[in-house]
Design a protein around this motif. Structure first.
Motif, PDB file in Angstrom:
ATOM      1  N   PHE A 196     -10.175   7.904   5.520  1.00  0.00           N
ATOM      2  CA  PHE A 196      -8.875   8.636   5.315  1.00  0.00           C
ATOM      3  C   PHE A 196      -8.842   9.697   6.527  1.00  0.00           C
ATOM      4  CE2 PHE A 196      -9.049   6.863   1.033  1.00  0.00           C
ATOM      5  CZ  PHE A 196      -7.722   7.248   0.472  1.00  0.00           C
ATOM      6  N   ALA A 203       0.754  -1.113   0.083  1.00  0.00           N
ATOM      7  CA  ALA A 203       0.042  -0.014  -0.100  1.00  0.00           C
ATOM      8  C   ALA A 203       0.867   1.215  -0.058  1.00  0.00           C
ATOM      9  CB  ALA A 203      -0.905   0.007   1.239  1.00  0.00           C
ATOM     10  N   GLU A 204       0.353   2.300  -0.426  1.00  0.00           N
ATOM     11  CA  GLU A 204       1.177   3.607  -0.780  1.00  0.00           C
ATOM     12  C   GLU A 204       0.040   4.866  -0.487  1.00  0.00           C
ATOM     13  OE1 GLU A 204       4.067   6.062  -3.597  1.00  0.00           O
ATOM     14  OE2 GLU A 204       3.664   3.932  -3.835  1.00  0.00           O
ATOM     15  N   ALA A 205       0.205   5.628   0.377  1.00  0.00           N
ATOM     16  CA  ALA A 205      -0.668   6.781   0.348  1.00  0.00           C
ATOM     17  C   ALA A 205       0.049   8.024   0.148  1.00  0.00           C
ATOM     18  CB  ALA A 205      -1.097   7.018   2.013  1.00  0.00           C
ATOM     19  N   TYR A 244       0.805   8.117   5.643  1.00  0.00           N
ATOM     20  CA  TYR A 244       1.937   9.164   4.909  1.00  0.00           C
ATOM     21  C   TYR A 244       2.189  10.217   6.020  1.00  0.00           C
ATOM     22  CZ  TYR A 244       3.592  12.998   2.356  1.00  0.00           C
ATOM     23  OH  TYR A 244       4.130  14.014   2.020  1.00  0.00           O
ATOM     24  N   SER A 262      -6.197  13.620  -1.792  1.00  0.00           N
ATOM     25  CA  SER A 262      -5.289  12.308  -1.344  1.00  0.00           C
ATOM     26  C   SER A 262      -5.801  11.091  -1.923  1.00  0.00           C
ATOM     27  CB  SER A 262      -4.988  12.369   0.034  1.00  0.00           C
ATOM     28  OG  SER A 262      -4.412  13.525   0.694  1.00  0.00           O
ATOM     29  N   ARG A 263      -4.767  10.248  -2.112  1.00  0.00           N
ATOM     30  CA  ARG A 263      -5.124   8.693  -2.664  1.00  0.00           C
ATOM     31  C   ARG A 263      -4.301   7.758  -1.891  1.00  0.00           C
ATOM     32  NH1 ARG A 263      -2.511   8.804  -8.578  1.00  0.00           N
ATOM     33  NH2 ARG A 263      -0.493   9.822  -7.990  1.00  0.00           N
ATOM     34  N   VAL A 264      -4.916   6.438  -2.257  1.00  0.00           N
ATOM     35  CA  VAL A 264      -4.109   5.295  -1.738  1.00  0.00           C
ATOM     36  C   VAL A 264      -4.196   4.252  -2.947  1.00  0.00           C
ATOM     37  CG1 VAL A 264      -6.187   4.166  -0.593  1.00  0.00           C
ATOM     38  CG2 VAL A 264      -3.779   3.844  -0.075  1.00  0.00           C
ATOM     39  N   ILE A 304      -2.279   1.954   6.287  1.00  0.00           N
ATOM     40  CA  ILE A 304      -1.326   2.697   5.550  1.00  0.00           C
ATOM     41  C   ILE A 304      -1.191   4.216   6.235  1.00  0.00           C
ATOM     42  CG2 ILE A 304      -2.427   3.317   3.592  1.00  0.00           C
ATOM     43  CD1 ILE A 304       1.506   2.502   3.913  1.00  0.00           C
ATOM     44  N   THR A 320       6.700   3.246   1.184  1.00  0.00           N
ATOM     45  CA  THR A 320       5.357   2.472   0.845  1.00  0.00           C
ATOM     46  C   THR A 320       5.518   1.294   1.806  1.00  0.00           C
ATOM     47  OG1 THR A 320       6.654   1.401  -0.821  1.00  0.00           O
ATOM     48  CG2 THR A 320       5.614   3.401  -1.358  1.00  0.00           C
ATOM     49  N   VAL A 377      -4.838   5.761   6.729  1.00  0.00           N
ATOM     50  CA  VAL A 377      -6.033   5.272   6.292  1.00  0.00           C
ATOM     51  C   VAL A 377      -6.208   3.992   7.051  1.00  0.00           C
ATOM     52  CG1 VAL A 377      -6.608   3.937   4.235  1.00  0.00           C
ATOM     53  CG2 VAL A 377      -5.141   5.861   3.990  1.00  0.00           C
TER      54      VAL A 377
END
Length: 407
Positions: free
Chosen positions: A236, A173-175, A211, A251-253, A209, A217, A188
Motif C-alpha cells: 500500500f 478490486a476496491e481500495a 484510490y 486504509s483497506r482493499v 488498484i 472500483t 496498491v
C-alpha cells in the motif's frame, strides 16, 4: 475553436432541458418518476459511508435538497462526468439523459411532490462499506496511522501478505480509506520478494488498484483479470494530507476472485512527463508525452492525473499508418473527481502505434484552486506541486511477452 464548440453544444443541451419543462402534462412524482433515476444514477454515492455529503434514498432525505438537485443536474454538474460529450465511447458514462434531467426539473418546479408510495421501486441493495458488493477478501494496512494536524506527510508504505499459496486471479478490486478527508490517494502494488512485480518492464503494470477522489472500483469482464502470483505481497502506498485536525487512517482493499483463469491478463501503463516547469501566471501551459507500443495491444481504460493546476487533458491514438484519433478529451479537469474512463469497446493499437497525451496547466490567479500563482511549478508528490500522468489499462494481444509493451 473546439472548446468553444463544446461549450456551445452544452448550452443548447441545457436550453433544451428547460424547454422540455414548459411542456404540459401531469407533474412527475418522486415515487414514480424521480426515484428510479436517483436509484440508477445517484445512490451508489449518495448513501451513508460514501463520498457524497448527503443520502438520497428516501423522499424525506431528498425533499430538502430538491432545488439544489435541480440546479446540479440542469447544469450537468451532477452526476460528475468530465469527458467531452462529442466523444461518446464510454461504458461508465454517468451523465443523465436530457429526458431524465427534464423530469427532475419539472418535478422540482411542481413543488417536488412525493406521489403514491406504492409506485416506489425497490431500493438497490448495497454491501455496507463497499461499492462493488461483498468482497471475497479484505486486507488493510495493519495499523491506525496517526495523521498530524499540520505539516507535510511523506508517502507511507505498508506491506501486507495476502497469504496466496497459488497464483490468484483478481476479478474486481476496491481500495478505501477510513479517513477520506485526509487521504489524497492509495495505490496498491504487487511485490514478489522485495521487488515490485512489474510486467515486462512496464512501469506501474504491477498496480492492482488505486484510490483517489472520484475513482470508482475496478471490475473486469470474465475473460479479463489481474494476476497475483503465489507468494506475492501487496504494498500500500498512501498519501496523507493534513487539514488542521489530527486523524487516524487504516486504509483497506477488497478483492473479488475470478472463478476461472481468464483469457487476458490486464496491465496498467502510464504516459508521463516529469521534466516540465510551469511559469508563474501561465494560464494554459502545455505539457506532452507519448508511448510507442512494441506489441499489438488493446486499451481498455484511461485515467488523467494532474493536481490543482490541471486544466485539461487529451489522449490521441496515432496509428502506424499515420492516422490520428482522439480517444479521450477532458476539457475541464477536476482534481476532486479523478475518473477512470472505460471504453465501451477497447481500442486496438497495432505494434508501432502510439498513444499521445497532451495536458494544459493553469498557474494563473484566475485559477481559484491555485496555491501560488507566483511560483514556478515542477513535478512533485504534494498537491501544491504538479504531476502529468496519463494512466491507461491494456492487454497484450497474442502470446504474452517478456518485453515491455510500450516505451
Amino acid at each position: 475553436m473546439k472548446p468553444f464548440l463544446a461549450i456551445s453544444a452544452f448550452t443548447i443541451s441545457v436550453a433544451s432541458v428547460f424547454a422540455a419543462n414548459t411542456d404540459g402534462g401531469k407533474a412527475p412524482t418522486f415515487s414514480k418518476e424521480v426515484a428510479p433515476i436517483l436509484y440508477n444514477r445517484c445512490v451508489n454515492c449518495h448513501r451513508p459511508g460514501e463520498a457524497a455529503p448527503m443520502a438520497l434514498r428516501e423522499y424525506k432525505e431528498v425533499r430538502p435538497w430538491a432545488k439544489a438537485i435541480k440546479q446540479q443536474v440542469a447544469t450537468r454538474t451532477m452526476p460528475p462526468w468530465h469527458a467531452d460529450p462529442a466523444i461518446d465511447k464510454f461504458s461508465n458514462d454517468r451523465r443523465l439523459t436530457d429526458a431524465e434531467v427534464a423530469t427532475i426539473v419539472k418535478w422540482v418546479d411542481a413543488g417536488a411532490p412525493e406521489g403514491n408510495s406504492a409506485d416506489l421501486p425497490k431500493l438497490p441493495e448495497f454491501t455496507d462499506g463497499w461499492a462493488f458488493g461483498k468482497p471475497d477478501m479484505v486486507l488493510d494496512t495493519g495499523t491506525d496511522y496517526p495523521i498530524p494536524a499540520q505539516g507535510v506527510v511523506a508517502y507511507q508504505y505498508f506491506k501486507v501478505d495476502p497469504g496466496f499459496k497459488e497464483d490468484t486471479w483478481i476479478q474486481a478490486a476496491e481500495a478505501r480509506p477510513s479517513q477520506r478527508s485526509q487521504v489524497h490517494h492509495i495505490l496498491v502494488f504487487v511485490q514478489q520478494g522485495k521487488q515490485r512485480a512489474v510486467r515486462g518492464g512496464e512501469q506501474f503494470s504491477d498496480m492492482l488498484i488505486g484510490y483517489a477522489p472520484g475513482v470508482p472500483t475496478i471490475t473486469w469482464d470474465p475473460d479479463t483479470a489481474f494476476l497475483v502470483k503465489a507468494g506475492s505481497t501487496l504494498l500500500f502506498q498512501v498519501h496523507y494530507t493534513t487539514n488542521g485536525a489530527p486523524g487516524k487512517d487504516r486504509s483497506r482493499v477488497g478483492l473479488i476472485f475470478a472463478n476461472d483463469p481468464p483469457r487476458r491478463e490486464i496491465r496498467t501503463g502510464l504516459i508521463a512527463n516529469a521534466g516540465f516547469a510551469i511559469p508563474p501566471g501561465a494560464a494554459a501551459h502545455q505539457v506532452e508525452a507519448e508511448a510507442t507500443f512494441l506489441e499489438d495491444v488493446k486499451v481498455w481504460t484511461m485515467h488523467p492525473h494532474m493536481h490543482l493546476r490541471g486544466k485539461d487533458m487529451t489522449y490521441t491514438a496515432i496509428y502506424a499508418d499515420g492516422r490520428r484519433e482522439i480517444v479521450l478529451r477532458v476539457p475541464k479537469y477536476d482534481f476532486g473527481w479523478q475518473t477512470d474512463y472505460w471504453l465501451a469497446e477497447p481500442i486496438t493499437l497495432p505494434k508501432g502505434s502510439k498513444l499521445h497525451v497532451s495536458a494544459h496547466f493553469d498557474n494563473s490567479p484566475a485559477n481559484r484552486a491555485n496555491p501560488d500563482p507566483k511560483a514556478t511549478v515542477r513535478w512533485g508528490d504534494q498537491t501544491w506541486e504538479e504531476m502529468m500522468i496519463g494512466f491507461f489499462t491494456y492487454t497484450v494481444e497474442g502470446p504474452a511477452s517478456t518485453t515491455s509493451a510500450s516505451r
